[in-house]
Each structure stands twice: as C-alpha cells, then as structure tokens.
Enzyme design. Structure first.
Site, PDB file in Angstrom:
ATOM      1  N   ASN A 139      -6.296   7.975 -11.081  1.00 48.47           N
ATOM      2  CA  ASN A 139      -6.748   6.598 -11.210  1.00 48.47           C
ATOM      3  C   ASN A 139      -6.641   5.851  -9.901  1.00 48.47           C
ATOM      4  OD1 ASN A 139      -4.046   5.225 -10.944  1.00 48.47           O
ATOM      5  ND2 ASN A 139      -3.630   6.411 -12.794  1.00 48.47           N
ATOM      6  N   ARG A 150      -8.143  14.814   3.723  1.00 47.63           N
ATOM      7  CA  ARG A 150      -6.860  15.328   4.213  1.00 47.63           C
ATOM      8  C   ARG A 150      -5.832  15.418   3.091  1.00 47.63           C
ATOM      9  NH1 ARG A 150      -8.477  12.013   8.293  1.00 47.63           N
ATOM     10  NH2 ARG A 150      -7.001  10.337   7.783  1.00 47.63           N
ATOM     11  N   HIS A 191       0.817  -1.205   0.000  1.00 55.08           N
ATOM     12  CA  HIS A 191       0.000   0.000   0.000  1.00 55.08           C
ATOM     13  C   HIS A 191       0.853   1.259   0.000  1.00 55.08           C
ATOM     14  CE1 HIS A 191      -3.451   2.588   0.892  1.00 55.08           C
ATOM     15  NE2 HIS A 191      -2.681   3.177   1.777  1.00 55.08           N
ATOM     16  N   HIS A 197     -10.349   2.253  -0.032  1.00 54.62           N
ATOM     17  CA  HIS A 197     -10.423   1.733   1.332  1.00 54.62           C
ATOM     18  C   HIS A 197     -11.198   0.427   1.268  1.00 54.62           C
ATOM     19  CE1 HIS A 197      -9.829   3.428   5.610  1.00 54.62           C
ATOM     20  NE2 HIS A 197      -8.688   3.435   4.961  1.00 54.62           N
ATOM     21  N   ASN A 198     -10.635  -0.507   0.508  1.00 54.48           N
ATOM     22  CA  ASN A 198     -11.358  -1.723   0.160  1.00 54.48           C
ATOM     23  C   ASN A 198     -11.423  -2.735   1.298  1.00 54.48           C
ATOM     24  OD1 ASN A 198     -11.484  -0.524  -2.370  1.00 54.48           O
ATOM     25  ND2 ASN A 198      -9.745  -1.668  -3.163  1.00 54.48           N
ATOM     26  N   ASP A 220      -0.539  14.832   5.697  1.00 54.75           N
ATOM     27  CA  ASP A 220      -1.560  14.143   6.467  1.00 54.75           C
ATOM     28  C   ASP A 220      -1.023  12.803   6.962  1.00 54.75           C
ATOM     29  OD1 ASP A 220      -1.777  12.955   3.750  1.00 54.75           O
ATOM     30  OD2 ASP A 220      -3.398  11.835   4.695  1.00 54.75           O
TER      31      ASP A 220
END
Length: 756
Positions: free
Chosen positions: A509, A119, A52, A98-99, A273
């Site tokens: 994307n 943010r 991620h 945010h799967n 953030d």
C-alpha cells in the site's frame, strides 16, 4: 544532561529549527546523547526522524494490518516484501511515492521515483520485471496540471524504458484536490530464485561496506526526507527546486547487473539501497538491523562536487547508489565485478561490534585518522524516532455528509452526453511506455482489469505460471467514508486480479494523506488502515509492505484521503490468453453480483453534478470473496483449456463510472455495440458499488447455473450487437462517438491526439 540544561540548550541553540526538528525532538536527542550533538549528528537525526523515514505519526496504526501468511518470506520492514511463488521462485514487490518532488520538477521527480523503487527490488536479490504508476493529478483543464502530467509521464517512461523495465499498468485520477499537490505512486515487481534472497543487514564484525554506483553530489540534499515531511505553497517551487534528485537510468541499469552478479557470486552479506536520507539511512539501518555498529569514513566517499561538507555527504540523496556489506577477503572480487560493469566503488565503512552496554554505534570520521564527526547509537537513528499518538477527530460535517441523500434525486437531460464525457482511455500515457520488454506481457495496460505476465525472468523458470497485478485507489469513496472506501478499494483490486484468472496472494500500500497535525487527517488515516485490515483479513491477502506519504497539502488544503493498493495474484497454469474486456457479437451480457442504484461516491455524481455527499453501499466481504473465487475459476478455466468452447468470452469488473462505462469500454474494445434492456433506472447505470462484474457468454443458461451454484446472483441484462450502445430508454450513443471520445481524451488535452 539535566532537564534545566536541556531547556537552556533548546532556548539558546536553534540549529534544529531549519532542519525540521521540533523543540521536544531536539530535547529527546539531548537527553539520549547526554550532550550537545555535532552538526553531522543533528543533520542525521533530522533526516532519519523525518516523517518520510521514521513513520512517526503512522507506526502506531500500521501494526493493525495483517502481514503474515505461509507464503510470505519477507514482510514489512525490509526494502521490499517477498512471497514464495513455488518452483524455487520468489516474487518481490514494493510501492512508493514521489509526490512532492514531482510537483517541483515533474520529470526528475517521477524518474527518480522509478529509480528508487527499482533499487528497492533488486536490493532483495530480485530482477525488476514490471512497473505500474498510479497517478493523481489536478483537472485536465488546468494548464499547470497538464504540465505536471506531461512531465511525470515522460519521467516514468524515460527512466523505465531506458533502464529496461516495462511499465505495464497503473491508474489515472483527475481531481481538483491534487491541483497543488499531485501524487506520483510507483509500484515495482521483481522475480528471483529463493536462494538469492538477501536482506539489508550489516552483519559480521570486521566486514566492509562498499558504496557502489554514482558519485555523491549535492542534488537531493534534504530532498524526499524533508519535502515529504512538510507541505508547501505554490510559490515555494523555485526555492525548493535544488532538493529534487537527478536520475541516470543508464547508471541504474549497470548497477542492477553488477549487484545481481555480486549476489549470484555470493559475495554480498547484506545490501541496502540509498534513497531517502542517503548514507545516513543506509548505514544506520543496516547496522541497526544487525544489532551492530559501523565506522564510516566520509573522505572515502567518491564525490562529484568539490568542497562537500560531511553533513552534505551523509544526507545527500543522489541517485543510483547502493551499500553492499562484504567479507574482507571478497574485496578484490567485488571491485573487479564493479569495474567490469563500469560501476565506481569504494570501501567507505567497517562493521563494528557493540560497547559494554550492548549498543552498536554509528561513527562518522573525517579520514582514517581524522576527527570523529559523529558517534551515536545506530538504533537511535533507525528505530527510536518519536512515536506520536496524534489526536484523531472525525470531521464535524462527516455524519451530515453521510446522511445527505440529495444524490438520489440527481438527473441529467442527456445520459449519453454524460457517458461521452466520462469515458477516458489512458492510452496516451501508456504509449509513452514500453510494456513488452522481456516479452512476458500476456494482458497489457488497458486490455483487462489487471495486467497479466508470464512468471519468468533470467535464472527463473516456472511451469507455465502467470502473475497478475492491479493498482487501485478511489479517493472519492475514501473522502466520503475512509474505512469503507479503503476496504472497497482493496476488494476492487482483488477482484481485478481474479478477473484475469489469478488468486490474490499479497498486497502493498501507499497511504497518501494530508497534514498529520490535523486531527481530521489522522482520523482518516486510522479509519483507512482499519478498513484495509478488515478487507485483507477477510480475503486472506497479507500486507507485505507499504509506504506512508503525509503532508500532502497546499495552501492549507489537504488532499482527499488516497490509499493506493497494489494486489498481486498467481495463476498456476496458463495455456492460452484468457478473455479480456472485448465480447463477441451475439453474446449475452450477464451482470454478476448484487444490483445497486446508489450513485453516492460515483464519478457521475462528482464530475457531472459536483455532488460529493451520501453514503456508500455496504460491503459484504464474505459475498465478495465468493464472487472473487467464482470469477477466478471461470477465467482460469478459459486460460487452461485449449479445446473446449468458451463459456466466458469477455469479462470486466464494474467500478469507475459504473455499468455505463463498463458497457462502453467492452463495446469499444470489441468494436461491437450492445443493446441492454435489463436496466431502466439511470442511477443503476452510474452506481459504482463493488462486487459486480459483467460477463459475456454464448451460453447464458450454463453460466447463470454456475453462478447460482456458487451462491452468486447473476442476471442477463442485454446482448452484444450492432454499432451503438443502447440502454433501454436511457441512452443511445454510437460506437464511433464513444471510441473517439475515449481514445482522444488525454492526448487532445495535452495537445496531441492519439491515433488508433
């Protein structure tokens, strides 16, 4: 350390295994540091080198995307992309996923996804003014999928409505491949004066780093950075539940106002953030971008829970937090502004210089004079994660699936019933959102092919400009042909923006794919990126940012490739509301663009017949650009002229569901039916080839002449009239039946019928 020492240490020390680090990655850390890492150091490498945060499987491919244009102020690599809109106004845009958290805890997963994307935008100095939420959920007849949809929609609406940012559009796709792994993508757009633009850099040796916002807790530890870097089984939901972050939209609202005031007062040198990987990410990335170091005192971090370890403090993903880099003399003024906005703030770090080798170090200390818990090169965390060239392999059955032409012979006993089953209004979803906050919305969700907003906001003034935005993905196309399917998705999104009179200016994307250790998934990702690059280059749309979400799988099954694209466009002047989907009784219905009878990849083939094979129509990007420019010119003329009679009274792009669904949606919007005698092949009704638009006009000869002059095909296929949708001998459906099926589809499935 020697190779022998490293091998021995890996064999004897398994601390890295539960943190998700591979043996080779741990070996790289040992070699890089020349020693065994501390627990804090190892935890920071774990989250920062996760899929991620590091994009270690996708970075090698993302570099092929076009990212530059004269109007691009900030491209990929920062918290959000920024383009110049003229009149000293800039537009910031970002899309994120945010799967995995949304599968475990739908409400909080979606809510904190909204908080994080907000943010990303105000970190750049922009005020967020609009959200969109492309959602991909399992079938509505599945109880757990309905539970997820309900929680996700309430999470997006609850957070966005509370913080005061309208949700003005999105997309909803139902498919069995998302049953165990839904996708929750969130797009945000903000506006700012160009001179308020700020970057996430910890520049200036001796400057202070102030942590603003919520206190740090144990919620979210190992959250998105871990969950988004591994798949999971259905049974794991409960065990991973503590990893989901918890959001507070009212804290976020105060944080927005405090940060924007700090930026207006020019008290901030850099700002970042805290999202995935928490403080480990914010401190290392801001230091690395500036080429400097940072000393962080974990005892100075305000906490909401007692006895938190340094590992927990540095990797917590607690929400509503920002890291501001300020000059020492600004400390009191910064803290005073935070106090006035009821935002807690503490100085937790100092920017430091580089060592004799020019390396900036991130040092974590336990109190001002306490033990050194970590001391690593900041760039090693932020920029030096492994870069994988993972194997690519075209699926063994791909060529055979493309060659399968069985879809050509598909028929149905009642095409009207097929249409009734396919019309679907996401109005229930949008009814949970406030899409008129700021009173900027000209064309809202469901009214047109893209959302249209006045380009305005506090401190931002333009001379009647408007901003269009469209979020699109077509996983069915991409499952058949990821390169062509992605290019077609970009083309569709660009055409949607043109259909409200704007000129496409930028794209972001969200690349949602399965397990990157599967060569077929990496082939899909690589092909998709190439398709996006081709389309964006041909249409002159720079990619200014994005997100990659991998490991979207459950029970060993990968989702269909789902590259979501969000395109924004600008309209220089708008005097009146442009035409939308509705038409007027007596209008001629004109099909603009090439005709197609290819139902491969269509909703009709997939949903009615379960057919997922075949080859998509080729995409001529030169012709598509001509069509985009023509449609944009026609609609823009309607929006700019307050006295001339309308040439175009209605416009609707043809995509999901083909001409059949487009005709139904225009009829429902106008409550005027249609009689179409220019279509006699049922396949042409449901084909979803891009580069086609329905236009309604009272002057068809003049409109067709304009199309011919632009080099675009146009044909009158019918007339808007009556109270039924009639297409030759193919179907005859009452407008009342279509409206009922259209309006109540989602609400009825979730147990509450939407009234209209």
């Amino acid at each position: 350390m020697t190779i022998l020492d490293i091998s021995t240490e890996i064999a004897n020390d398994a601390r890295h295994v539960p943190l998700g680090l591979l043996d080779d990655e741990y070996g790289t850390i040992l070699e890089m540091l020349g020693r065994v890492p501390s627990d804090v150091e190892l935890a920071m490498y774990s989250v920062m080198w996760s899929e991620h945060c590091s994009y270690k499987s996708s970075r090698v491919h993302l570099g092929r995307l076009p990212t530059k244009a004269a109007h691009v102020l900030v491209g990929p690599g920062e918290n959000a992309g920024v383009i110049d809109a003229g009149d000293n106004v800039a537009v910031a845009l970002r899309i994120e996923s945010h799967n995995h958290p949304s599968y475990i805890e739908p409400f909080q997963g979606a809510a904190t996804g909204v908080g994080g994307i907000l943010r990303d935008i105000f970190t750049m100095g922009a005020r967020p003014i609009a959200l969109m939420d492309p959602l991909f959920i399992g079938p509505l007849d599945d109880p757990h999928s309905r539970y997820i949809l309900d929680g996700v929609v309430r999470g997006v609406g609850g957070y966005g409505n509370s913080v005061g940012v309208p949700t003005v559009g999105g997309q909803i796709t139902f498919d069995p491949c998302y049953r165990g792994n839904p996708l929750v993508n969130v797009f945000c757009l903000g506006v700012l004066p160009v001179d308020r633009l700020v970057l996430g850099q910890a520049s200036g040796v001796g400057n202070l780093c102030v942590l603003l916002g919520s206190r740090t807790g144990r919620d979210g530890i190992g959250g998105v950075s871990v969950l988004a870097s591994a798949g999971f089984n259905d049974a794991e939901g409960e065990t991973k539940r503590p990893s989901v972050q918890v959001g507070d939209p009212y804290e976020e609202k105060r944080l927005i106002e405090a940060c924007l005031e700090l930026l207006d007062a020019q008290l901030v040198v850099g700002i970042q953030d805290l999202g995935g990987a928490g403080l480990a990410c914010a401190t290392s990335e801001t230091a690395a971008r500036a080429g400097l170091g940072m000393d962080v005192d974990v005892q100075a971090v305000l906490r909401r829970e007692p006895n938190m370890s340094a590992v927990e403090v540095m990797t917590s993903e607690s929400q509503e937090r920002m890291l501001a880099i300020i000059e020492p003399q600004s400390r009191d003024a910064v803290l005073e502004i935070c106090k006035r906005w009821e935002i807690e703030a503490s100085v937790i770090a100092t920017v430091t210089g580089v060592d004799e080798e020019g390396v900036g170090h991130l040092r974590i200390v336990d109190g001002p004079n306490g033990a050194v818990l970590a001391d690593v090169p900041a760039k090693s965390l932020a920029d030096e994660a492994p870069l994988y060239h993972r194997p690519l392999a075209e699926p063994l059955d791909h060529r055979a699936r493309l060659a399968d032409r069985s879809v050509d012979g598909l028929t149905s006993p009642d095409y009207g019933e097929d249409l009734l089953a396919m019309v679907l209004d996401p109005a229930w979803i949008y009814s949970q959102y406030d899409h008129q906050l700021f009173v900027n919305t000209i064309l809202g969700p469901g009214e047109a092919d893209a959302t249209l907003l006045r380009l305005a906001g506090p401190g931002v003034f333009t001379n009647g400009k408007a901003l269009a935005m469209s979020a699109d993905a077509n996983p069915a196309w991409c499952a058949i042909d990821p390169r062509l399917g992605t290019a077609a998705s970009v083309a569709e999104s660009a055409l949607n923006v043109c259909a409200v009179g704007a000129t496409p200016k930028a794209l972001v994307n969200c690349l949602n794919f399965g397990n990157p250790t599967h060569p077929e998934v990496m082939w899909q990702l690589s092909e998709s990126i190439d398709g996006m690059a081709e389309a964006c280059s041909a249409l002159s749309i720079p990619v200014v940012g994005g997100n990659v979400s991998l490991y979207n799988e459950s029970q060993g099954n990968d989702i269909d490739p789902t590259p979501t694209v969000a395109v924004i466009g600008l309209m220089d002047s708008i005097v009146r509301r442009p035409p939308a989907r509705a038409w007027q009784s007596g209008d001629a219905i004109v099909l603009v663009g090439k005709r197609s009878s290819n139902v491969a990849g269509s909703r009709w083939a997939r949903e009615v017949h379960g057919a997922r094979n075949g080859a998509l129509d080729p995409l001529d990007l030169v012709e598509h650009r001509q069509l985009c420019e023509l449609i944009s010119d026609l609609v823009r003329a309607e929006a700019a002229d307050v006295v001339a009679p309308e040439l175009v009274s209605g416009v609707h792009t043809i995509a999901d569901g083909g001409i059949a669904v487009a005709l139904a949606e225009c009829s429902i919007a106008a409550q005027v039916g249609c009689v179409v005698d220019g279509l006699t092949d049922h396949r042409e009704l449901f084909a979803e080839s891009v580069s086609r638009v329905l236009l309604a006009t009272a002057r068809p000869d003049e409109l067709i002449a304009r199309c011919t002059q632009a080099g675009v095909l146009a044909t009158v296929i019918g007339t808007a009239q009556g109270s039924r949708v009639v297409v030759s001998e193919l179907l005859d459906v009452s407008l009342d039946a279509l409206t009922s099926s259209f309006s109540d589809h989602i609400g009825r499935a979730l147990g509450e019928v939407t009234s209209r």
